[in-house]
Design an enzyme around this catalytic site. Structure first.
Site, PDB file in Angstrom:
ATOM      1  N   LYS B  49       0.833  -1.199   0.000  1.00  0.00           N
ATOM      2  CA  LYS B  49       0.000   0.000   0.000  1.00  0.00           C
ATOM      3  C   LYS B  49       0.875   1.260   0.000  1.00  0.00           C
ATOM      4  CE  LYS B  49      -3.539   2.728   0.545  1.00  0.00           C
ATOM      5  NZ  LYS B  49      -4.346   3.006  -0.660  1.00  0.00           N
ATOM      6  N   ASN B  73     -12.630   3.824  -5.961  1.00  0.00           N
ATOM      7  CA  ASN B  73     -12.161   3.947  -4.599  1.00  0.00           C
ATOM      8  C   ASN B  73     -11.624   5.350  -4.380  1.00  0.00           C
ATOM      9  OD1 ASN B  73      -9.072   4.117  -3.882  1.00  0.00           O
ATOM     10  ND2 ASN B  73      -9.183   2.868  -5.741  1.00  0.00           N
ATOM     11  N   ALA B  74     -11.864   5.807  -3.171  1.00  0.00           N
ATOM     12  CA  ALA B  74     -11.269   7.076  -2.747  1.00  0.00           C
ATOM     13  C   ALA B  74     -10.769   6.858  -1.330  1.00  0.00           C
ATOM     14  CB  ALA B  74     -12.301   8.202  -2.807  1.00  0.00           C
ATOM     15  N   CYS B 134      -2.053   9.314  -8.110  1.00  0.00           N
ATOM     16  CA  CYS B 134      -3.273   9.034  -7.369  1.00  0.00           C
ATOM     17  C   CYS B 134      -4.243  10.191  -7.462  1.00  0.00           C
ATOM     18  CB  CYS B 134      -2.984   8.744  -5.913  1.00  0.00           C
ATOM     19  SG  CYS B 134      -4.511   8.440  -5.016  1.00  0.00           S
ATOM     20  N   ILE B 195      -1.601   1.023 -15.704  1.00  0.00           N
ATOM     21  CA  ILE B 195      -2.082   2.332 -15.299  1.00  0.00           C
ATOM     22  C   ILE B 195      -2.551   2.325 -13.842  1.00  0.00           C
ATOM     23  CG2 ILE B 195      -2.803   2.986 -17.622  1.00  0.00           C
ATOM     24  CD1 ILE B 195      -5.661   2.238 -16.944  1.00  0.00           C
TER      25      ILE B 195
HETATM   26  C1  LIG Z   1      -8.687   0.107  -3.079  1.00  0.00           C
HETATM   27  C2  LIG Z   1      -7.536   0.506  -3.935  1.00  0.00           C
HETATM   28  C3  LIG Z   1      -6.443   1.156  -3.378  1.00  0.00           C
HETATM   29  C4  LIG Z   1      -5.354   1.545  -4.157  1.00  0.00           C
HETATM   30  N1  LIG Z   1      -4.280   2.154  -3.582  1.00  0.00           N
HETATM   31  C5  LIG Z   1      -3.198   2.467  -4.350  1.00  0.00           C
HETATM   32  C6  LIG Z   1      -2.035   3.032  -3.774  1.00  0.00           C
HETATM   33  O1  LIG Z   1      -1.938   3.220  -2.567  1.00  0.00           O
HETATM   34  N2  LIG Z   1      -0.993   3.356  -4.601  1.00  0.00           N
HETATM   35  C7  LIG Z   1      -1.050   3.133  -5.937  1.00  0.00           C
HETATM   36  O2  LIG Z   1      -0.099   3.432  -6.644  1.00  0.00           O
HETATM   37  N3  LIG Z   1      -2.135   2.570  -6.512  1.00  0.00           N
HETATM   38  C8  LIG Z   1      -3.209   2.234  -5.753  1.00  0.00           C
HETATM   39  N4  LIG Z   1      -4.306   1.661  -6.347  1.00  0.00           N
HETATM   40  C9  LIG Z   1      -4.308   1.425  -7.791  1.00  0.00           C
HETATM   41  C10 LIG Z   1      -3.965  -0.028  -8.122  1.00  0.00           C
HETATM   42  O3  LIG Z   1      -2.679  -0.358  -7.669  1.00  0.00           O
HETATM   43  C11 LIG Z   1      -4.056  -0.267  -9.627  1.00  0.00           C
HETATM   44  O4  LIG Z   1      -3.152   0.588 -10.304  1.00  0.00           O
HETATM   45  C12 LIG Z   1      -5.438   0.003 -10.166  1.00  0.00           C
HETATM   46  O5  LIG Z   1      -6.410  -0.426  -9.249  1.00  0.00           O
HETATM   47  C13 LIG Z   1      -5.688  -0.674 -11.515  1.00  0.00           C
HETATM   48  O6  LIG Z   1      -5.519  -2.058 -11.442  1.00  0.00           O
HETATM   49  P1  LIG Z   1      -6.746  -3.096 -11.196  1.00  0.00           P
HETATM   50  O7  LIG Z   1      -7.782  -2.776 -12.192  1.00  0.00           O
HETATM   51  O8  LIG Z   1      -6.129  -4.437 -11.348  1.00  0.00           O
HETATM   52  O9  LIG Z   1      -7.228  -2.833  -9.794  1.00  0.00           O
HETATM   53  C14 LIG Z   1      -5.390   1.277  -5.559  1.00  0.00           C
HETATM   54  C15 LIG Z   1      -6.495   0.622  -6.109  1.00  0.00           C
HETATM   55  C16 LIG Z   1      -7.555   0.237  -5.318  1.00  0.00           C
HETATM   56  C17 LIG Z   1      -8.713  -0.463  -5.969  1.00  0.00           C
END
Ligand SMILES: Cc1cc2nc3c(=O)[nH]c(=O)nc-3n(C[C@H](O)[C@H](O)[C@H](O)COP(=O)(O)O)c2cc1C
Ligand SMILES: Cc1cc2nc3c(=O)[nH]c(=O)nc-3n(C[C@H](O)[C@H](O)[C@H](O)COP(=O)(O)OP(=O)(O)OC[C@H]3O[C@@H](n4cnc5c(N)ncnc54)[C@H](O)[C@@H]3O)c2cc1C
Ligand SMILES: Cc1cc2nc3c(=O)[nH]c(=O)nc-3n(C[C@H](O)[C@H](O)[C@H](O)COP(=O)(O)OP(=O)(O)OC[C@H]3O[C@@H](n4cnc5c(N)ncnc54)[C@H](O)[C@@H]3O)c2cc1C
Ligand SMILES: Cc1cc2nc3c(=O)[nH]c(=O)nc-3n(C[C@H](O)[C@H](O)[C@H](O)COP(=O)(O)O)c2cc1C
Ligand code: FES
Ligand code: FES
Lengths: 272, 311, 311, 272
Positions: B49, B73-74, B134, B195
């Site tokens: 994280k 998500n936020a 982010c 991404i």
């Molecule tokens: C709940 C949640 C928390 C996330 N927190 C971070 C984060 O702390 N740092 C970051 O670089 N990306 C964060 N992401 C982005 C993910 O690492 C990823 O780039 C993004 O969700 C796209 O991939 P996915 O479709 O497989 O989830 C977060 C995504 C989600 C869903």
């Protein structure tokens, strides 16, 4: 904790729009404690995407457990379509359950609507421990919606019922039933624990009444969840100031919390 | 390992991963959350994280809402801060037999540098992933990625202060993803990951309010996969440093889309919520794909996309 | 009309629509294709397939591929050209008792003007929707939208040559959608519609080729709805001209997200493939929503989003 | 053309991975002509999103029609899960079917794999017109995969079978069976129409053989579809140069085309 695909061994509508699903999975049934939950998924495509959290409502037979749920949206609508013999994806048991401890004292369980689900399991467990028969108070909108521990789980336990429309039992909120019980407990100087699950407004009122009566109080909260494992930080609720941290994860620190851990003024932020 | 099993190891710049499937930042906690279900060391790596210098509370709830084939998500980069991370989370990670990547985040260019500096020399951290993308925080964050100059400055600062390979994670919320990609490459990054989430919003029509307290959130999950594949395609054509593909990967077939397009590894995020064993199933599927087609090394698949027209 | 039925009419700048649900360009042909199923005049309006001065063949197949909760298309603006449109399609449209919007497209600023000029004075066309946002053609198209100056020039040119209300349709493939929105407003557009498709790509992992002959295509459908809602939110905050919301609308609830956010009407595209009666069901649902909540006029819902924090 | 939600009145696996679904919808059953298709959707969520096109494989009883399909991906997998009594969304009949005209002459139907589906309907129709019994040639990968007009539709028609692995009938492609038939027709100076459906490579070969023998040829093509109505322009195939337009819409100008309308050098661009 297990990730598995158990068979649905029974599935029936126990009240209009409310279903009891029995899942045969001995590992979960044996490990689960009252107040814990499972994340369910019964969709073949990617929409809906996320699993849905449901309390375990009790052990059923040797190797199965029950989920008592209300159809409120797309995920639960898909669940309701599953038939006996189908398999669904299950992750659990998750979270922290009710603290029943070795301590003696009396238990009052107060549920609102389908919020009775984890309390059924708690009642089942307390009944199994001999003379710990709890008081079971349950509120519903009307007679039709009533879910009783006898009907659903064949528990030998009489619930005191309140209905908002007065069609069964006391006419009014379930908290009306709680007050006299708390008064008795306070009188007898008993160590009393109130365990509650239901809408946020009800829980807030339960917590306030328990505090006033000097009883300890545990509440099971809900929030939208993604992982159920404490990893995504999506399911937080506001913590009470003295907790020292701003937010609590419902899936990890909860779903059952001591009432005083929660910032009640901002509880229920999740649901309109 | 069975003789017939394909070689899944991949090189991502200076990193050598045991396989190309990593857990994405923010979706796998600090790694340990999934331990009751499977051994995280089976993965090619885990990205923890997002970490900032000081602890951050994150945004008020509601923080997540489901969307068609995805979610918003936020979270607001809630995290325990560098100090507690090193004390409480790192020891377990150090014992973990896989690549550990720490995702870092700062409010300012300087803070990025400070986080990198605080992790300098720390054992058990194999690389940094710099989140300049982010969308859920007011200051900095995405702004660093939408401005290529800022992207470059953050990258340089982190590289100066760090002794580890630096992966820079790009935002899709830009007109042309090649611009930050090239800027970051030029600044010396060892690799790119892309991404991050696409900014989105859901309205609760009953309450006539945004479904998230933060109003907007980041869209992730299968819904965004075509956008992620496209951006990886654009970036691998433009840069020479390795690219890690992220976005909507839920199956081995999805991971293959990225590898074939030219990503050297993939990160899996949201799919792990729908199925906590998704990463392992993807690994199985990759092996199976290679095996059934007589491909000895998964690296032989990378960048094999043909784009000349047949008809 | 039943006395109790809510008033669904909406004003979109100079246009008065019988209801806020239009069929989106490129997904409803020239209107007549759906006639065997329902009377297109039940809709608030129809936006016909993008029209260019000369006929265009479009891209080679495969032109479409399904994606999670969406699809990519790379039709390439195939169309019959202005001349045949006026001869073959217009007469039927002229008799249609609903708002007819012609979506136009040019290879150059000048060609936009020529198409607009060719439709000048033509009866039965109630407005133009200027597509400055199509990602599926090499020249022009999206380039016009990613550069606010070009967006403004196209808008001015069309306005000069046209006698009809001009709606400019924006691309989501930009860092900040408010920039083209403001530029186009300043140039005098009567309204904006957004969003067009998001550029994406799918790889056929068996063939190791892009699934589309054109390599990239435009992502549409429910998958993109959160992005569309977010952009409508950003744009209605920034501009004073009316906005039409487009992107992933499949149900009345989806349409309400846009109306509550501030869109004065919506266009429905891809959902009409999954369910050809989607538009009518949305209309029914809007009426039902208003009726059950005692809302007399759907206009009373527009822009009623509350964004102050409750907790 | 109708948009409806008919009941599945029968559903069975007729060969491994190939199913026959019977849908009770009199309006479609009555209006449909051989070669026309329906767009089906049986998903509750939005994933998969698009309807899938399937040829109508014949009328079944008074008021129903059949769809003969092979499970190849997610959409067809969902279809296969539907049970008798379920309802699914159906749009149709769509497209242009085979031209059988009032003209006399002999018909040769040549199908490859599940491509026999529209030919079953065509055969059923020709048989219903008296003495127009067609020759029915069908090729499959092996004996297990064989779909016969008798088994599937209870048609009184013997098919000549070819299998690639030689486990039944002629060992080789179905086009091997076509050649002698065409030779006989050419000899007799008959006006002969070949109607074919199957993989692009097979169709190309059928078209070439028919042309060489002076027979007219109609082919049923496939492509990915979104609307099925001619509105999205997504389903195009390359047209032969003399058509004067570069692309033909499979859903509208087709799915059945005169073989000479198609640019065979670029057919099959849709499927890898
Ligand atoms: C709940 C949640 C928390 C996330 N927190 C971070 C984060 O702390 N740092 C970051 O670089 N990306 C964060 N992401 C982005 C993910 O690492 C990823 O780039 C993004 O969700 C796209 O991939 P996915 O479709 O497989 O989830 C977060 C995504 C989600 C869903
Ligand atoms: C720990 C925990 C235990 C739970 N136990 C049970 C249980 O035993 N039985 C049961 O019926 N439900 C229980 N719930 C609630 C249940 O998870 C939701 O009702 C379910 O996720 C809704 O899914 P859906 O797809 O049908 O609804 P969605 O389509 O996701 O939502 C439909 C509507 O329901 C509302 N909604 C969604 N989730 C909740 C929620 N958690 N609480 C209140 N409103 C919600 C949404 O805001 C929306 O208005 C529990 C939730 C948690 C967090
Ligand atoms: C006019 C028409 C009539 C048809 N009639 C029949 C029929 O009677 N019986 C039948 O079984 N099928 C028929 N098809 C093909 C059928 O539409 C596809 O098999 C189906 O859409 C696949 O859906 P899916 O979701 O299972 O596969 P997807 O998940 O969409 O695709 C899985 C795999 O199948 C391939 N594929 C998808 N569609 C086709 C296709 N049309 N042809 C070849 N490969 C494809 C994809 O490239 C992919 O590799 C017809 C197609 C058309 C256009
Ligand atoms: C097959 C297809 C063709 C399209 N053609 C056009 C077009 O010609 N002109 C245009 O402005 N938009 C075109 N669009 C974009 C749609 O009008 C709409 O903006 C987009 O699809 C998002 O809405 P949806 O998710 O409801 O489909 C097309 C979309 C699709 C799917
Ligand atoms: S649901 Fe992910 S942290 Fe609670
Ligand atoms: S499927 Fe839309 S035009 Fe053929």
């Amino acid at each position: 904790m297990f990730e598995c695909e158990p068979e649905i061994t029974a599935h029936r509508e126990v009240a209009p729009g409310t279903y009891l699903m029995t899942l045969r999975e001995a590992s979960i049934a044996k490990q689960a404690r009252p107040g814990q939950f499972v994340m369910l998924r019964a969709f073949s495509g990617m929409d809906p995407l996320l699993r849905r959290p449901f309390s375990i409502c009790g052990r059923i037979g040797e190797d199965a457990f029950g989920v008592l749920y209300r159809v409120v949206g797309r995920g639960t609508a898909v669940l309701a379509k599953q038939r006996t013999g189908d398999r669904i994806q299950v992750l659990g048991p998750l979270g922290n359950g009710f603290q029943t401890g070795p301590a003696s004292g009396s238990f009052i369980l107060a549920g609102g609507g389908v919020g009775v689900a984890p309390l059924f399991f708690l009642a089942q467990t307390l009944l199994g421990q001999g003379d710990r028969t709890p008081a079971f108070l349950a509120g519903f909108s009307g007679k039709q919606e009533v879910l009783s521990p006898g009907d659903v789980l064949q528990l030998d336990l009489e619930a005191e019922i309140a209905t908002e429309d007065g069609t069964l039992g006391h006419a009014g909120p379930v908290t009306d039933l709680l007050e006299p019980h708390l008064a008795v407990c306070a009188e007898q100087g008993n160590k009393t624990t109130v365990c509650a699950c239901g809408p946020p407004a009800m829980l807030e009122r339960v917590a306030a009444l328990a505090r006033a009566a000097g009883a300890s109080c545990q509440v099971s909260l809900e929030s939208a969840m993604a992982c159920g494992l404490g990893a995504c930080l999506g399911c937080t609720v506001h913590a009470a100031p003295q907790e020292g941290i701003p937010y609590l994860r419902v899936c990890r620190e909860g779903p059952v919390f001591p009432a005083e851990a929660v910032d009640w003024s901002r509880a229920g932020a999740g649901w309109s | 390992m069975n003789e017939m099993d394909p070689d899944l190891t991949v090189r991502v710049g200076p990193l050598r991963l045991k396989n190309p499937v990593l857990a994405a930042s923010g979706t796998f906690g600090y790694g340990r959350e999934f331990e009751p279900l499977f051994d995280p060391a089976l993965l090619g790596g885990i990205v923890v994280k997002g970490l900032s210098l000081e602890p951050r509370a994150g945004n008020p709830p509601p923080r997540i809402v489901e969307t068609p084939c995805g979610m918003l998500n936020a979270i607001g980069l809630a995290n325990i801060g560098v100090k507690r991370f090193l004390e409480e989370k790192l020891p377990w990670l150090q014992r973990l037999d896989t690549t550990v990547v720490v995702n870092i985040y700062g409010h300012s260019v300087e803070e990025y540098g400070e986080v990198a500096g605080a992790l300098r020399g720390v054992e058990g951290i194999d690389a940094l992933e710099v989140n300049i993308s982010c969308p859920n925080v007011k200051q900095g964050g995405m702004a660093f990625c939408t401005d290529p100059m800022m992207s470059a400055r953050v990258t340089e600062t982190v590289l100066e202060r760090s002794d580890k390979p630096v992966i820079v994670k790009l935002s899709p919320n830009v007109t042309d993803i090649r611009e930050p990609a090239l800027a970051v490459e030029k600044a010396g990054a060892h690799a790119l990951s892309l991404i991050n989430t696409i900014t989105g919003m859901v309205v609760d029509v009953e309450a006539r309010r945004p479904a998230l307290a933060n109003v907007k959130g980041g869209l992730s999950g299968p819904a965004i996969r075509p956008v992620a594949v496209r951006m990886v395609y654009e970036v691998v054509e433009a840069v020479r440093i390795p690219v890690i593909g992220v976005g909507g990967i839920a199956t081995a077939k999805d991971a293959l889309e990225f590898l074939i397009t030219g990503a050297r590894a993939v990160e899996v995020g949201t799919a792990g919520f729908a199925d906590p064993l998704a990463t392992l199933k993807i690994l199985d599927g990759l092996s199976g794909f290679c095996r059934s087609r007589g491909i000895d090394r998964v690296e032989d698949l990378i960048g094999t996309l043909e784009t000349d027209r047949r008809f």
